[in-house]
Design a protein around this motif. Structure first.
Motif, PDB file in Angstrom:
ATOM      1  N   ALA A 143       0.760  -1.186   0.117  1.00 38.64           N
ATOM      2  CA  ALA A 143      -0.078   0.119   0.133  1.00 38.64           C
ATOM      3  C   ALA A 143       0.876   1.182   0.039  1.00 38.64           C
ATOM      4  O   ALA A 143       0.406   2.260  -0.714  1.00 38.64           O
ATOM      5  N   ILE A 144       2.024   1.223   0.504  1.00 43.26           N
ATOM      6  CA  ILE A 144       3.068   2.273   0.613  1.00 43.26           C
ATOM      7  C   ILE A 144       4.012   2.428  -0.597  1.00 43.26           C
ATOM      8  O   ILE A 144       4.096   3.475  -1.220  1.00 43.26           O
ATOM      9  N   PHE A 145       4.120   1.456  -1.241  1.00 46.81           N
ATOM     10  CA  PHE A 145       4.971   1.172  -2.477  1.00 46.81           C
ATOM     11  C   PHE A 145       4.202   0.572  -3.521  1.00 46.81           C
ATOM     12  O   PHE A 145       4.124  -0.685  -3.724  1.00 46.81           O
ATOM     13  N   PRO A 146       3.208   1.299  -4.299  1.00 47.63           N
ATOM     14  CA  PRO A 146       1.896   0.565  -5.115  1.00 47.63           C
ATOM     15  C   PRO A 146       2.638  -0.418  -6.279  1.00 47.63           C
ATOM     16  O   PRO A 146       1.962  -1.201  -6.688  1.00 47.63           O
ATOM     17  N   GLY A 147       3.981   0.105  -6.573  1.00 43.50           N
ATOM     18  CA  GLY A 147       4.611  -0.486  -7.755  1.00 43.50           C
ATOM     19  C   GLY A 147       5.178  -1.945  -7.359  1.00 43.50           C
ATOM     20  O   GLY A 147       5.543  -2.538  -8.284  1.00 43.50           O
ATOM     21  N   MET A 148       4.907  -2.356  -6.312  1.00 38.12           N
ATOM     22  CA  MET A 148       5.533  -3.736  -5.597  1.00 38.12           C
ATOM     23  C   MET A 148       5.104  -4.758  -6.694  1.00 38.12           C
ATOM     24  O   MET A 148       3.930  -5.108  -6.958  1.00 38.12           O
ATOM     25  N   GLU A 149       6.086  -5.647  -7.266  1.00 40.51           N
ATOM     26  CA  GLU A 149       5.851  -6.639  -8.173  1.00 40.51           C
ATOM     27  C   GLU A 149       5.294  -7.726  -7.476  1.00 40.51           C
ATOM     28  O   GLU A 149       5.699  -8.183  -6.309  1.00 40.51           O
ATOM     29  N   PRO A 150       4.335  -8.672  -8.245  1.00 45.57           N
ATOM     30  CA  PRO A 150       3.868  -9.756  -7.497  1.00 45.57           C
ATOM     31  C   PRO A 150       5.034 -10.892  -6.836  1.00 45.57           C
ATOM     32  O   PRO A 150       4.956 -11.296  -5.598  1.00 45.57           O
ATOM     33  N   GLU A 151       6.029 -10.815  -7.490  1.00 44.76           N
ATOM     34  CA  GLU A 151       7.134 -11.723  -7.243  1.00 44.76           C
ATOM     35  C   GLU A 151       7.726 -11.187  -5.709  1.00 44.76           C
ATOM     36  O   GLU A 151       8.162 -11.853  -4.968  1.00 44.76           O
ATOM     37  N   ARG A 152       8.062  -9.764  -5.973  1.00 45.76           N
ATOM     38  CA  ARG A 152       8.577  -9.338  -4.888  1.00 45.76           C
ATOM     39  C   ARG A 152       7.781  -9.369  -3.539  1.00 45.76           C
ATOM     40  O   ARG A 152       8.424  -9.450  -2.350  1.00 45.76           O
ATOM     41  N   PHE A 153       6.485  -9.141  -3.781  1.00 40.76           N
ATOM     42  CA  PHE A 153       5.434  -9.223  -2.635  1.00 40.76           C
ATOM     43  C   PHE A 153       5.687 -10.530  -1.916  1.00 40.76           C
ATOM     44  O   PHE A 153       5.859 -10.910  -0.841  1.00 40.76           O
ATOM     45  N   THR A 154       5.643 -11.895  -2.870  1.00 40.37           N
ATOM     46  CA  THR A 154       5.704 -13.092  -2.337  1.00 40.37           C
ATOM     47  C   THR A 154       7.146 -13.161  -1.627  1.00 40.37           C
ATOM     48  O   THR A 154       7.138 -13.934  -0.591  1.00 40.37           O
ATOM     49  N   ARG A 155       7.988 -12.843  -2.087  1.00 36.94           N
ATOM     50  CA  ARG A 155       9.413 -13.059  -1.496  1.00 36.94           C
ATOM     51  C   ARG A 155       9.658 -12.301  -0.418  1.00 36.94           C
ATOM     52  O   ARG A 155       9.983 -12.892   0.717  1.00 36.94           O
ATOM     53  N   LYS A 156       8.986 -11.080  -0.205  1.00 38.94           N
ATOM     54  CA  LYS A 156       9.037 -10.274   0.833  1.00 38.94           C
ATOM     55  C   LYS A 156       8.164 -11.019   2.036  1.00 38.94           C
ATOM     56  O   LYS A 156       8.751 -10.919   3.111  1.00 38.94           O
TER      57      LYS A 156
END
Ligand code: DP6
Length: 360
Positions: A143-156
């Motif tokens: 929500a803070i960094f809306p450009g976050m890629e789906p793969e990066r989201f899962t990894r994070k």
């Protein structure tokens, strides 16, 4: 990726308030994680089946604080009631994630959580619980960094979950998840779990896990204490090598669906895990008489019927009875007739390999 890659850049506008809701499954390791270094880094790679119906559902409500302080404010509720018993674990978790999510100190949180399995069942809820909370926090980051890629989201999410509980790193995706840097597993990392990247025979996508609840009481030795006893353990180096070799040996098994080889590797892992406990200093024993009785019945059933059934264990007395979907009718009839009498109050959970976490 290194730890530095998980530190976000300067935050833009922070949302004033909001909520995130995620359901994360439990998992059962086939090659076991037992032993860790500082920062929740595993001493050997592990691989697990993601489960389906054994899961934790968490809603994270967040509200900006008037003034940021060193740590976020939070309250925890289990099944709608305050759960002070979880406070310390979650406080330590927030402290560990702070370098990777500095914005959390700007918020007050309410964590509302519930398990789909009875929480008195003694099955580990820390993996699913930490994974669900980590996903909610990754959601706030998105929500803070809306450009976050789906793969990066899962990894994070997996990276954060690992900081809460090592095995939680494997509770984000399905159906088979690898965690721990290993030369023959492309993309593998000590920092997060990845979906098993090599070929997988379809028989493993629909495996069944009937969890036989032998002992629902509090464990005498926590997993964290058990991991620590691998430091200076006389068989540690050999065990860590064996786990790495098992990850290699599983590759043709996963590819070709050789269930006989699968069974002997998985059962050997389970018994080795408990052998490590029995040979620690101080030594301890988590199996109960009913654990061994169930194992013997499973061996007898396999010998007599040729069904490709096997067991595995986690850090407790309960038994995970694993079998392919094709064996379900015969294997479950056997559970009802011969294994349920060994379970505390006859309790058992019927689960299967699942697809990973979902938002709700
Ligand atoms: C035997 O993940 O519960 O289930 O990182 O200290 O929270 P912490 O330990 P935890 O250990 C799990 C141990 C295991 C094996 C496994 O799941 O790989």
């Amino acid at each position: 990726m290194t730890e530095k890659d998980f530190i976000p850049g300067p935050a833009g506008a922070l949302p004033e308030s909001g909520s995130a809701r995620w359901q994360a499954p439990s998992n059962i390791a086939l090659v076991k994680y037992w032993g860790k270094k500082a920062g929740q880094i595993p001493t050997n790679p592990s691989v697990s089946f993601t489960l389906d119906s054994s899961a934790t559902r968490t809603e994270l409500r967040y509200r900006r604080r008037d003034q940021a302080s060193g740590a976020p404010g939070f309250e925890v509720f289990l099944d709608g009631r305050p759960a002070p018993g979880f406070r310390e674990k979650i406080r330590a978790f927030f402290e560990r994630i702070l370098p990777y999510q500095p914005f959390v100190s700007e918020y007050d949180f309410e964590v509302h959580t519930t398990n789909t399995f009875p929480h008195s069942s003694g099955i580990a809820s820390s993996a699913s619980g930490m994974a669900a909370l980590a996903l909610c926090l990754a959601d706030l980051e998105r929500a803070i960094f809306p450009g976050m890629e789906p793969e990066r989201f899962t990894r994070k999410a997996s990276f954060l979950a690992r900081l809460g509980s090592g095995s939680a790193a494997r509770s984000i995706e399905g159906s088979l998840v690898h965690w721990g840097q290993h030369g023959s597993i492309p993309g593998s990392s000590d920092l997060y779990g990845i979906r098993y990247p090599l070929e997988l025979h379809p028989v493993f996508e629909s495996y069944r896990d009937t969890i036989l609840l032998v002992d629902k009481g509090q464990k005498q030795v926590s997993s964290t204490a058990g991991h620590n006893l691998m430091k200076g353990h006389p068989f540690a180096a050999e065990r860590f090598k064996q786990a790495r070799d098992h990850i290699d040996a599983l590759q043709p098994i996963f590819r070709g669906g050789d269930l006989e080889a699968f069974i002997s590797l998985v059962e050997s892992e389970a018994l080795t895990l408990h052998a490590m406990m029995m040979t620690s200093d101080p030594y301890f024993l988590l199996m109960k008489p009913a654990t061994l009785q169930i194992i013997e019945r499973i061996w007898e059933f396999r010998r007599e019927t040729g069904e490709p059934v096997c067991f595995t264990l986690d850090a407790g007395a309960n038994v995970h009875f694993l079998y392919p979907k094709e064996s379900e009718a015969r294997a479950y009839a056997f559970v009802r007739e011969q294994l349920v009498p060994f379970c505390e109050e006859g309790q058992h959970l019927c689960d299967q390999v699942g697809k990973g976490a979902v938002s709700f």
